[in-house]
Write an enzyme that holds these catalytic residues in place. Structure first.
Site, PDB file in Angstrom:
ATOM      1  N   SER A  36     -15.023  70.548   0.732  1.00  0.00           N
ATOM      2  CA  SER A  36     -15.254  70.536  -0.600  1.00  0.00           C
ATOM      3  C   SER A  36     -13.999  70.758  -1.408  1.00  0.00           C
ATOM      4  O   SER A  36     -14.462  70.493  -2.739  1.00  0.00           O
ATOM      5  CB  SER A  36     -16.432  71.197  -1.048  1.00  0.00           C
ATOM      6  OG  SER A  36     -15.970  73.002  -0.494  1.00  0.00           O
ATOM      7  N   THR A  37     -13.153  71.291  -1.016  1.00  0.00           N
ATOM      8  CA  THR A  37     -11.828  71.519  -1.863  1.00  0.00           C
ATOM      9  C   THR A  37     -10.686  70.494  -1.784  1.00  0.00           C
ATOM     10  O   THR A  37      -9.908  70.150  -2.325  1.00  0.00           O
ATOM     11  CB  THR A  37     -11.154  73.032  -1.687  1.00  0.00           C
ATOM     12  OG1 THR A  37     -12.133  73.970  -1.636  1.00  0.00           O
ATOM     13  CG2 THR A  37     -10.192  73.231  -2.684  1.00  0.00           C
ATOM     14  N   GLY A  95      -7.881  72.372   2.169  1.00  0.00           N
ATOM     15  CA  GLY A  95      -8.588  73.587   1.671  1.00  0.00           C
ATOM     16  C   GLY A  95      -8.371  74.628   2.677  1.00  0.00           C
ATOM     17  O   GLY A  95      -7.829  74.410   3.562  1.00  0.00           O
ATOM     18  N   ASP A  97     -10.599  78.223   4.382  1.00  0.00           N
ATOM     19  CA  ASP A  97     -11.778  79.253   4.248  1.00  0.00           C
ATOM     20  C   ASP A  97     -11.638  80.535   4.005  1.00  0.00           C
ATOM     21  O   ASP A  97     -12.283  81.227   3.453  1.00  0.00           O
ATOM     22  CB  ASP A  97     -12.809  79.211   5.621  1.00  0.00           C
ATOM     23  CG  ASP A  97     -13.158  77.774   5.888  1.00  0.00           C
ATOM     24  OD1 ASP A  97     -13.929  77.252   5.184  1.00  0.00           O
ATOM     25  OD2 ASP A  97     -12.645  77.366   7.074  1.00  0.00           O
ATOM     26  N   GLY A 108     -11.615  75.610   9.251  1.00  0.00           N
ATOM     27  CA  GLY A 108     -12.595  74.986  10.423  1.00  0.00           C
ATOM     28  C   GLY A 108     -13.990  75.377  10.141  1.00  0.00           C
ATOM     29  O   GLY A 108     -14.865  74.850  10.813  1.00  0.00           O
ATOM     30  N   GLY A 109     -14.337  75.478   8.884  1.00  0.00           N
ATOM     31  CA  GLY A 109     -15.848  75.825   8.349  1.00  0.00           C
ATOM     32  C   GLY A 109     -16.454  74.373   8.512  1.00  0.00           C
ATOM     33  O   GLY A 109     -17.706  74.229   8.669  1.00  0.00           O
ATOM     34  N   GLU A 116      -6.916  68.812  11.706  1.00  0.00           N
ATOM     35  CA  GLU A 116      -6.336  69.565  10.419  1.00  0.00           C
ATOM     36  C   GLU A 116      -5.135  70.095  11.028  1.00  0.00           C
ATOM     37  O   GLU A 116      -4.163  70.190  10.316  1.00  0.00           O
ATOM     38  CB  GLU A 116      -7.260  70.485  10.025  1.00  0.00           C
ATOM     39  CG  GLU A 116      -8.424  69.847   8.984  1.00  0.00           C
ATOM     40  CD  GLU A 116      -9.460  70.858   8.335  1.00  0.00           C
ATOM     41  OE1 GLU A 116     -10.309  70.453   7.596  1.00  0.00           O
ATOM     42  OE2 GLU A 116      -9.634  71.859   9.134  1.00  0.00           O
TER      43      GLU A 116
END
Length: 237
Positions: A36-37, A95, A97, A108-109, A116
């Site tokens: 989301s970021t 992004g 976490d 890794g959320g 990544e």
């Protein structure tokens, strides 16, 4: 500012600042993260391509989510194996976490930690964008550390992680029966400790466990971090 507004601010500031600093320029090979970021950063990159600031950007993505978004925005997508990429990127943007004061990161959320990390660790430089809630003093006790594993080794890996002091929970799917299955066909253990841990040491120790595919500590390549705060300011460190 709300958390969502902070994410957009951090992402836009990061892209624009890196362009101004000539750390993003036409012809670059850029790794693009997931979540989301990261997606607002992808959107801002596409906007700067559309306004003519950037040309011939080649993207390597870290998930099906990001691949679909890039295609919708008209950003050309490649793999690390494509000859024009040659297994090496100029920059990765993602992004996080959690981020500690030394710019160690948990990722890794969104269950995309393997790609990544491949993208990040094969990039010459790295940028992280985040809202203020992701900035923490230490790691290991709050946001669970994701560990991507081979499903057939789950109990063996759990036993090995327990010897390192971790409590593990198999991540279950939402609106899906059974465990989360990553884009690579693996499963995720979410791990926490009673006391904070050394991220760099724990990244090495967990990576040694047979059956572990990847761990969500990112400590080997320290990023430039852009953290947006509720007052509208962006911290760069």
């Amino acid at each position: 500012m709300t958390k969502d507004e902070q994410k957009v601010l951090a992402a836009s500031t990061a892209i624009d600042t890196l362009i101004e600093q000539k750390k993003i320029f036409s012809g670059m090979k850029i790794g693009l993260g997931t979540g989301s970021t990261a997606l607002p950063a992808v959107k801002r990159l596409a906007e700067r391509m559309a306004d003519g600031t950037l040309k011939d950007i080649k993207a390597v993505v870290t998930s099906f989510q990001t691949e679909n978004y890039c295609k919708d925005l008209g950003i050309p997508v490649y793999t690390l194996n494509d000859r024009v990429i040659g297994g090496k990127l100029d920059l990765a943007i993602d992004g996080a976490d959690e981020i500690d004061p030394e710019n160690n990161v948990i990722k890794g959320g969104g269950a995309a930690l393997l790609l990544e990390k491949i993208v990040a660790y094969n990039s010459s430089s790295y940028a992280i964008v985040a809202d203020e809630s992701k900035s923490v003093q230490n790691m290991g006790t709050k946001f669970p550390l994701p560990v991507e594993i081979i499903g057939g080794a789950r109990l063996a890996v759990e036993n090995a992680l327990a010897k390192l002091g971790a409590k593990c929970v198999l991540r279950e799917g939402v609106r899906k029966c059974g465990p989360v299955i990553t884009d690579n066909g693996n499963q995720i253990l979410d791990c926490t400790w009673e006391n904070p841990v050394n991220p760099a040491k724990m990244e090495d120790e967990i990576t040694k466990i047979a059956g572990v595919v990847e761990v969500g500590f990112f400590t080997k390549l320290k990023p430039t971090v852009f953290i947006a705060h509720s007052d509208g300011k962006v911290e760069i460190r």
